[in-house]
Design a protein around this motif. Structure first.
Motif, PDB file in Angstrom:
ATOM      1  N   TYR A 182       0.818  -1.211   0.000  1.00 53.66           N
ATOM      2  CA  TYR A 182       0.000   0.000   0.000  1.00 53.66           C
ATOM      3  C   TYR A 182       0.860   1.272   0.000  1.00 53.66           C
ATOM      4  CZ  TYR A 182      -3.994  -3.021   0.726  1.00 53.66           C
ATOM      5  OH  TYR A 182      -4.954  -4.003   0.559  1.00 53.66           O
ATOM      6  N   GLU A 214       1.181   1.779  -3.618  1.00 51.74           N
ATOM      7  CA  GLU A 214      -0.055   2.256  -4.236  1.00 51.74           C
ATOM      8  C   GLU A 214      -0.299   3.725  -3.897  1.00 51.74           C
ATOM      9  OE1 GLU A 214      -1.469   0.673  -6.510  1.00 51.74           O
ATOM     10  OE2 GLU A 214      -0.482  -1.266  -6.182  1.00 51.74           O
ATOM     11  N   CYS A 260     -10.960   0.105  -2.938  1.00 56.23           N
ATOM     12  CA  CYS A 260      -9.890   0.165  -3.937  1.00 56.23           C
ATOM     13  C   CYS A 260      -8.713  -0.696  -3.481  1.00 56.23           C
ATOM     14  CB  CYS A 260      -9.392   1.599  -4.134  1.00 56.23           C
ATOM     15  SG  CYS A 260     -10.608   2.733  -4.818  1.00 56.23           S
ATOM     16  N   GLU A 261      -7.949  -1.149  -4.442  1.00 56.26           N
ATOM     17  CA  GLU A 261      -6.721  -1.879  -4.135  1.00 56.26           C
ATOM     18  C   GLU A 261      -5.517  -1.298  -4.871  1.00 56.26           C
ATOM     19  OE1 GLU A 261      -6.170  -4.157  -1.860  1.00 56.26           O
ATOM     20  OE2 GLU A 261      -8.288  -4.217  -1.260  1.00 56.26           O
ATOM     21  N   TYR A 280      -8.747   1.827   0.836  1.00 49.21           N
ATOM     22  CA  TYR A 280      -7.793   0.816   0.377  1.00 49.21           C
ATOM     23  C   TYR A 280      -7.607  -0.282   1.423  1.00 49.21           C
ATOM     24  CZ  TYR A 280      -6.306   3.471  -3.707  1.00 49.21           C
ATOM     25  OH  TYR A 280      -6.276   4.103  -4.928  1.00 49.21           O
TER      26      TYR A 280
END
Length: 291
Positions: free
Chosen positions: A117, A120, A272-273, A241
């Protein structure tokens, strides 16, 4: 003031505060002028820190960032919330190596698993910064984080890597902490009051990305949902996320089943990912065309 200036109707008749300060600094030292009572009120730190001056400090903490952001032509922000403990991928294994017990090792491994993450958040910040939306002469979707490490660092880092400015809203804490090195210095702010910091997070927010985090992230995320749910704030894209993580922490379905929220309230945020998924949600909400 020259004679011509004295006749000018638009010429100010009072000295500016900085001029008055220079006059005060030239005063001859006496028992009276050396006493704290004689200091100009706005230069008297001891006076400003008194409990009775809390309303004034609130006003100053609201006004200073607002003025500087306006001067920097920042019209809106993409806000990043998330943990200060999730490591960057390049530091992940070092965290496991530092574990001194089986329990610490398990916790470290869970944090390492969430290091994706970091990437991301970094990528989402890059996408928003590269889009470089400008409207009415003001920059839109400027990356904004809490200014600290981990997910916050990833956001500021992503913006910096594509040559864009980004905000950091730090908070004074009892333990030593400092802004991460990727925050733009002129957009790095420090707050005493959590309430004023949280207000500045949302005043310009046109989208918010929430990554796995602890008490602070939960506080900010749930307050944002409450503001939108109650109509105090108009809807904006809220990107959540880490479905596995958040579903383990909060049973959103149970809230709806128990009737303590309406089922439609579950539509206030988007699961979301990836960065691309999140930016797509924002783009569709605002009809953005970033090529």
């Amino acid at each position: 003031m020259t004679q011509e200036e004295e006749k000018n109707l638009t010429q100010r008749r009072f000295y500016k505060a900085e001029q008055e300060v220079s006059f005060a600094d030239k005063q001859i030292g006496t028992v009276q002028t050396e006493h704290p009572a004689y200091r100009l009120a706005f230069r008297d730190t001891d006076f400003l820190l008194r409990d009775e001056l809390r309303p004034v400090r609130f006003q100053l903490e609201l006004l200073k960032p607002e003025m500087l952001l306006e001067e920097a032509q920042i019209g809106s922000t993409l806000v990043f919330y998330g943990s200060a403990r999730i490591p960057a991928p390049e530091k992940a294994q070092a965290l496991v190596a530092l574990a001194a017990s089986d329990e610490e090792k398990q916790i470290a491994e869970r944090l390492v698993a969430k290091s994706r993450y970091y990437e991301e958040a970094r990528r989402l910040a890059q996408l928003a910064s590269q889009c470089a939306v400008v409207e009415n002469g003001m920059r839109q979707f400027v990356v904004c984080s809490g200014g600290g490490p981990s997910i916050m660092e990833a956001a500021n880092r992503g913006a910096a890597e594509v040559g864009a400015e980004s905000l950091g809203l730090n908070i004074v804490l009892p333990h030593e902490q400092a802004p991460n090195p990727y925050v733009t210095p002129r957009l790095s702010f420090q707050f005493h009051y959590f309430a004023l910091r949280k207000m500045h997070f949302l005043l310009r927010a046109r989208a918010v990305a929430v990554f796995p985090g602890g008490f602070g992230t939960l506080d900010e995320f749930l307050e944002l949902l409450t503001l939108v749910q109650t109509g105090k704030m108009k809807p904006i894209p809220i990107l959540l996320y880490g479905r596995d993580y958040w579903s383990r922490i909060i049973n959103f379905e149970a809230l709806a089943e128990e009737g303590t929220i309406n089922r439609k309230d579950l539509d206030l945020f988007h699961w979301c990912e990836t960065a691309d998924e999140g930016w797509k949600v924002i783009g569709e909400f605002y009809d953005l065309d970033c090529g």
